[in-house]
Design a protein around this motif. Structure first.
Motif, PDB file in Angstrom:
ATOM      1  N   THR A 181      -5.120   8.116   6.613  1.00 27.71           N
ATOM      2  CA  THR A 181      -3.636   8.024   6.459  1.00 27.71           C
ATOM      3  C   THR A 181      -3.054   8.378   7.923  1.00 27.71           C
ATOM      4  O   THR A 181      -3.545   9.155   8.817  1.00 27.71           O
ATOM      5  CB  THR A 181      -3.026   9.136   5.551  1.00 27.71           C
ATOM      6  OG1 THR A 181      -3.747  10.263   5.729  1.00 27.71           O
ATOM      7  CG2 THR A 181      -3.391   8.574   4.122  1.00 27.71           C
ATOM      8  N   CYS A 182      -1.820   8.212   8.201  1.00 27.72           N
ATOM      9  CA  CYS A 182      -1.421   8.612   9.293  1.00 27.72           C
ATOM     10  C   CYS A 182      -1.389  10.006   9.755  1.00 27.72           C
ATOM     11  O   CYS A 182      -1.415  10.774   9.041  1.00 27.72           O
ATOM     12  CB  CYS A 182       0.120   8.348   9.374  1.00 27.72           C
ATOM     13  SG  CYS A 182       0.557   6.505   9.051  1.00 27.72           S
ATOM     14  N   MET A 183      -1.879  10.332  11.104  1.00 25.37           N
ATOM     15  CA  MET A 183      -2.362  11.915  11.434  1.00 25.37           C
ATOM     16  C   MET A 183      -1.320  12.636  12.280  1.00 25.37           C
ATOM     17  O   MET A 183      -1.729  13.529  13.005  1.00 25.37           O
ATOM     18  CB  MET A 183      -3.667  11.512  12.078  1.00 25.37           C
ATOM     19  CG  MET A 183      -3.442  11.033  13.651  1.00 25.37           C
ATOM     20  SD  MET A 183      -3.048   9.292  13.433  1.00 25.37           S
ATOM     21  CE  MET A 183      -4.349   8.245  14.416  1.00 25.37           C
ATOM     22  N   SER A 227      -5.252   0.009   4.086  1.00 30.04           N
ATOM     23  CA  SER A 227      -5.960   0.472   5.017  1.00 30.04           C
ATOM     24  C   SER A 227      -6.141   2.079   4.989  1.00 30.04           C
ATOM     25  O   SER A 227      -7.197   2.513   5.285  1.00 30.04           O
ATOM     26  CB  SER A 227      -5.539   0.102   6.334  1.00 30.04           C
ATOM     27  OG  SER A 227      -4.093   0.686   6.617  1.00 30.04           O
ATOM     28  N   CYS A 228      -5.189   2.758   4.435  1.00 29.87           N
ATOM     29  CA  CYS A 228      -5.248   4.090   4.280  1.00 29.87           C
ATOM     30  C   CYS A 228      -6.277   4.540   3.356  1.00 29.87           C
ATOM     31  O   CYS A 228      -6.462   5.748   3.182  1.00 29.87           O
ATOM     32  CB  CYS A 228      -3.704   4.724   3.954  1.00 29.87           C
ATOM     33  SG  CYS A 228      -2.400   4.344   5.214  1.00 29.87           S
ATOM     34  N   HIS A 229      -6.653   3.706   2.340  1.00 30.21           N
ATOM     35  CA  HIS A 229      -7.432   3.865   1.226  1.00 30.21           C
ATOM     36  C   HIS A 229      -8.923   3.105   1.508  1.00 30.21           C
ATOM     37  O   HIS A 229      -9.540   3.061   0.511  1.00 30.21           O
ATOM     38  CB  HIS A 229      -6.922   3.330  -0.226  1.00 30.21           C
ATOM     39  CG  HIS A 229      -5.637   4.198  -0.493  1.00 30.21           C
ATOM     40  ND1 HIS A 229      -5.172   4.539  -1.854  1.00 30.21           N
ATOM     41  CD2 HIS A 229      -4.833   4.918   0.377  1.00 30.21           C
ATOM     42  CE1 HIS A 229      -4.309   5.351  -1.821  1.00 30.21           C
ATOM     43  NE2 HIS A 229      -3.992   5.841  -0.427  1.00 30.21           N
ATOM     44  N   GLY A 256      -3.400   8.881  -1.304  1.00 36.13           N
ATOM     45  CA  GLY A 256      -3.370   9.057   0.139  1.00 36.13           C
ATOM     46  C   GLY A 256      -2.155   8.531   0.744  1.00 36.13           C
ATOM     47  O   GLY A 256      -1.231   9.203   1.372  1.00 36.13           O
ATOM     48  N   CYS A 257      -1.980   7.180   1.110  1.00 34.29           N
ATOM     49  CA  CYS A 257      -0.921   6.704   1.636  1.00 34.29           C
ATOM     50  C   CYS A 257       0.504   7.071   0.874  1.00 34.29           C
ATOM     51  O   CYS A 257       0.581   7.343  -0.322  1.00 34.29           O
ATOM     52  CB  CYS A 257      -0.890   4.958   1.808  1.00 34.29           C
ATOM     53  SG  CYS A 257      -0.004   4.457   2.691  1.00 34.29           S
ATOM     54  N   ASP A 258       1.672   7.266   1.812  1.00 30.53           N
ATOM     55  CA  ASP A 258       2.750   7.832   1.283  1.00 30.53           C
ATOM     56  C   ASP A 258       3.373   7.853  -0.124  1.00 30.53           C
ATOM     57  O   ASP A 258       3.196   8.846  -0.836  1.00 30.53           O
ATOM     58  CB  ASP A 258       3.858   6.968   2.142  1.00 30.53           C
ATOM     59  CG  ASP A 258       3.951   7.433   3.592  1.00 30.53           C
ATOM     60  OD1 ASP A 258       2.858   7.582   4.073  1.00 30.53           O
ATOM     61  OD2 ASP A 258       4.990   7.086   4.215  1.00 30.53           O
ATOM     62  N   LYS A 259       3.256   6.741  -0.706  1.00 29.57           N
ATOM     63  CA  LYS A 259       3.893   6.522  -2.136  1.00 29.57           C
ATOM     64  C   LYS A 259       2.827   6.902  -3.303  1.00 29.57           C
ATOM     65  O   LYS A 259       3.227   7.084  -4.371  1.00 29.57           O
ATOM     66  CB  LYS A 259       4.466   5.301  -2.237  1.00 29.57           C
ATOM     67  CG  LYS A 259       5.530   4.877  -1.636  1.00 29.57           C
ATOM     68  CD  LYS A 259       6.567   5.795  -1.238  1.00 29.57           C
ATOM     69  CE  LYS A 259       7.689   5.339  -0.339  1.00 29.57           C
ATOM     70  NZ  LYS A 259       7.173   5.376   1.386  1.00 29.57           N
TER      71      LYS A 259
HETATM   72 FE1  FES Z   1      -0.397   4.769   5.010  1.00 30.06          FE
HETATM   73 FE2  FES Z   1       0.897   5.953   7.298  1.00 30.06          FE
HETATM   74  S1  FES Z   1       0.869   3.906   6.417  1.00 30.06           S
HETATM   75  S2  FES Z   1      -0.114   6.952   5.480  1.00 30.06           S
END
Ligand code: FES
Length: 567
Positions: free
Chosen positions: A197-199, A56-58, A124-127
């Motif tokens: 991504t988480c804000m 979802s972050c992408h 974007g997302c963490d990893k």
């Molecule tokens: Fe993807 Fe937080 S779950 S940035």
């Protein structure tokens, strides 16, 4: 153009023993897709596409890629997107960290194998950001990063909320009985209200800001919200810059220098960044043969204040940081502590970039003499419980627990924790120290973000909001509390954490950076001998699990595979 180097579609030809035939055959297939001879002579920009319905972050990646392609073509290049593995925190079992190195290998090998003169990494997302940069650094390609950008915030009954510090606080309130099950759908509607991504200052935001500090992303890219049109203009410029990189051949090793890595550590400490970023930065630097010493991190932490007022350390969200000038504002205030002569993908130094950015009044990034915390966000702990080091996000810990001695309550594993933590008969008080083991890189495997041990339900319902918690696991950057992580060496390979028994006295002393268990050498020897008699751990027999088990390094080495690190 780099002299003497094959470029464009003349490079990386499959081996048929006749290079001219290989090129001729490649042209046939390119033409089958409708490409003209003219287009095939342009600089080729690969675009690593991390779109996935499971990420979802992408969700905005397809639109971003259109903008990147436009930028490439406006600058006279030819864009070629290709898929790489995509990882989202909530859609990868047992944990996305287990797959970060696989994604980096995918990225490295596809850049190596396919003809491209430069590559745009879309993460974007963490990893995803560390994996892409690790892969591109190892591949030795000219590379530039575009991140998807943070989500906007939502609103729950008048309260501004967002992913995922608020996710955790609502869940804590639900466990404490303050929120009902019926309220949860309304809350989850608002915690992630847009793509992105988480804000808060979680791992994704941290890695985006560190990427700007390292110079691998165009200025301003870390904080532009995912759904704003400015993000698309940034992506277009990134595409155009990739063509410049394709011509100049400027590779990541010229940008991610030892000094740039030290700048990034400073920024990590000053933004109250995620503990995970320390592992990722170590792994990224390690690909270029640059070591990150935990002792040096701690030295820098003692002289680098936290200046960014974002959750979970502070109050605000990425959108406000963006409106306050984003990374440039951090750079300007932190300038006395940084080496601003480091070169970036723009070809300019950080100081040249800074000169071009306007300044305006803001209250999200504090001056050095009025910080959120006098010391950097992270502290490195050592002692007989963590001879290889452990990490605590001290900026998100409770002041009254900074120096605390308590009785250990030991959980053998993530599963054991889940089974017993809410048992009404569990003998636990708020002064105790919760210890979980076998959740490290080898033990879990993959070092899940399970270090945010929940407060036992009966204590949560009695109003307890924080306790000292210790493990060899990681923790989400969006989480908070007096939580010691990354205890090294981990329990699964015989680290001291494997010797602790419920009832032992443990001391956490953040000011003096100590993590000690009160056991005599004799007791430690006796418990070590007893442990050696236990049945050996069952190692995986096949596939990626076997590769992971045989090759994973400990947290202080970035959890990379031993055969992937650079010289
Ligand atoms: Fe993807 Fe937080 S779950 S940035």
């Amino acid at each position: 153009m780099v002299a003497g180097k094959k470029r464009g579609f003349s490079s990386k030809l499959p081996s048929y023993g006749d290079a001219e035939f290989s090129k001729y055959l490649r042209t046939v297939f390119l033409k089958s897709m409708g490409y003209s001879d003219d287009s095939l002579n342009r600089p080729i920009v690969g675009i690593a596409n991390t779109y996935s319905a499971y990420n979802s972050c992408h969700a905005t990646v397809p639109t971003l890629i259109e903008a990147i392609k436009r930028g490439v073509m406006l600058a006279g290049g030819l864009p070629f997107e290709f898929p790489v593995i995509s990882l989202h925190e909530s859609f990868c079992a047992p944990t996305s960290m287990y797959l970060r190195n696989l994604m980096s290998m995918d990225t490295e090998e596809m850049i190596r194998a396919q003809p491209m003169d430069a590559v745009v990494l879309v993460g974007g997302c963490d990893k995803t950001v560390p994996a892409l940069l690790m892969g591109a650094a190892s591949a030795g390609a000219p590379a530039i990063l575009e991140v998807t950008g943070p989500m906007l915030t939502g609103s729950y009954r008048g309260q501004r909320v967002g992913a995922c510090t608020d996710c955790r606080s609502f869940w804590g309130r639900y466990r404490a009985g303050e929120i009902t099950q019926e309220q949860l759908p309304e809350i989850t509607d608002q915690l992630g209200p847009t793509p992105g991504t988480c804000m808060v200052m979680g791992t994704a935001s941290t890695m985006a800001l560190l990427s700007e500090a390292l110079g691998v992303m165009l200025p301003g890219g870390a904080t532009i919200p995912a759904v704003q049109s400015q993000r698309l203009r940034h992506a277009e410029q990134t595409g155009a810059q990739a063509v410049t990189l394709a011509k100049s051949g400027l590779t990541l090793d010229k940008i991610m220098s030892r000094q740039a890595v030290e700048n990034a550590i400073r920024v990590l400490l000053a933004i109250g960044g995620s503990t995970n970023a320390l592992i990722h930065l170590t792994a990224m630097a390690g690909r270029l043969g640059i070591g990150v010493s935990l002792d040096r991190v701690d030295e820098l932490a003692r002289e680098t204040p936290v200046i960014v007022d974002l959750k979970p350390t502070g109050e605000h969200y990425m959108q406000e940081l963006h409106e306050a000038g984003g990374f440039a504002t951090i750079l300007r205030i932190l300038a006395p502590l940084l080496d601003l002569e480091q070169k970036t993908v723009t070809g300019k130094s950080l100081s040249e970039i800074l000169k071009a950015v306007p300044e305006w009044p803001q209250n999200i990034v504090r001056p050095l003499d009025n910080p959120i915390c006098a010391e950097g966000g992270l502290a490195i702990l050592r002692g007989n419980l963590a001879p290889g080091g452990a990490v605590i996000k001290q900026s998100a810990a409770s002041a009254e627990l900074r120096n605390h001695t308590g009785r250990a309550i030991v959980f053998e594993s993530v599963e054991d924790l889940a089974r017993r933590i809410d048992d009404p008969d569990l003998d636990v008080t708020q002064d105790d120290i919760l210890v979980m083991r076998n959740a490290g890189p080898v033990g879990a495997p993959g070092m899940p973000e399970a270090g945010y041990l929940p407060i036992p339900k009966k204590l949560a319902q009695a109003g307890v909001t924080d306790m000292v918690r210790i493990s060899d696991a990681r923790m989400s950057g969006t989480a908070y509390g007096s939580i010691v992580l990354h205890v090294t060496p981990e329990a699964a390979i015989g680290g001291p954490l494997s010797l602790i028994e419920t009832g032992d006295r443990i001391t956490l002393d953040i000011p003096n950076r100590r993590l000690e268990v009160d056991l005599s050498d004799r007791t430690i020897s006796a418990r070590t001998a007893a442990n050696l008699k236990k049945p050996a751990r069952q190692a995986p027999e096949r596939g990626y699990a076997r590769l992971f088990d045989q090759s994973i390094l400990q947290a202080d080495k970035g959890c990379d595979f031993d055969f992937l690190t650079g010289k």
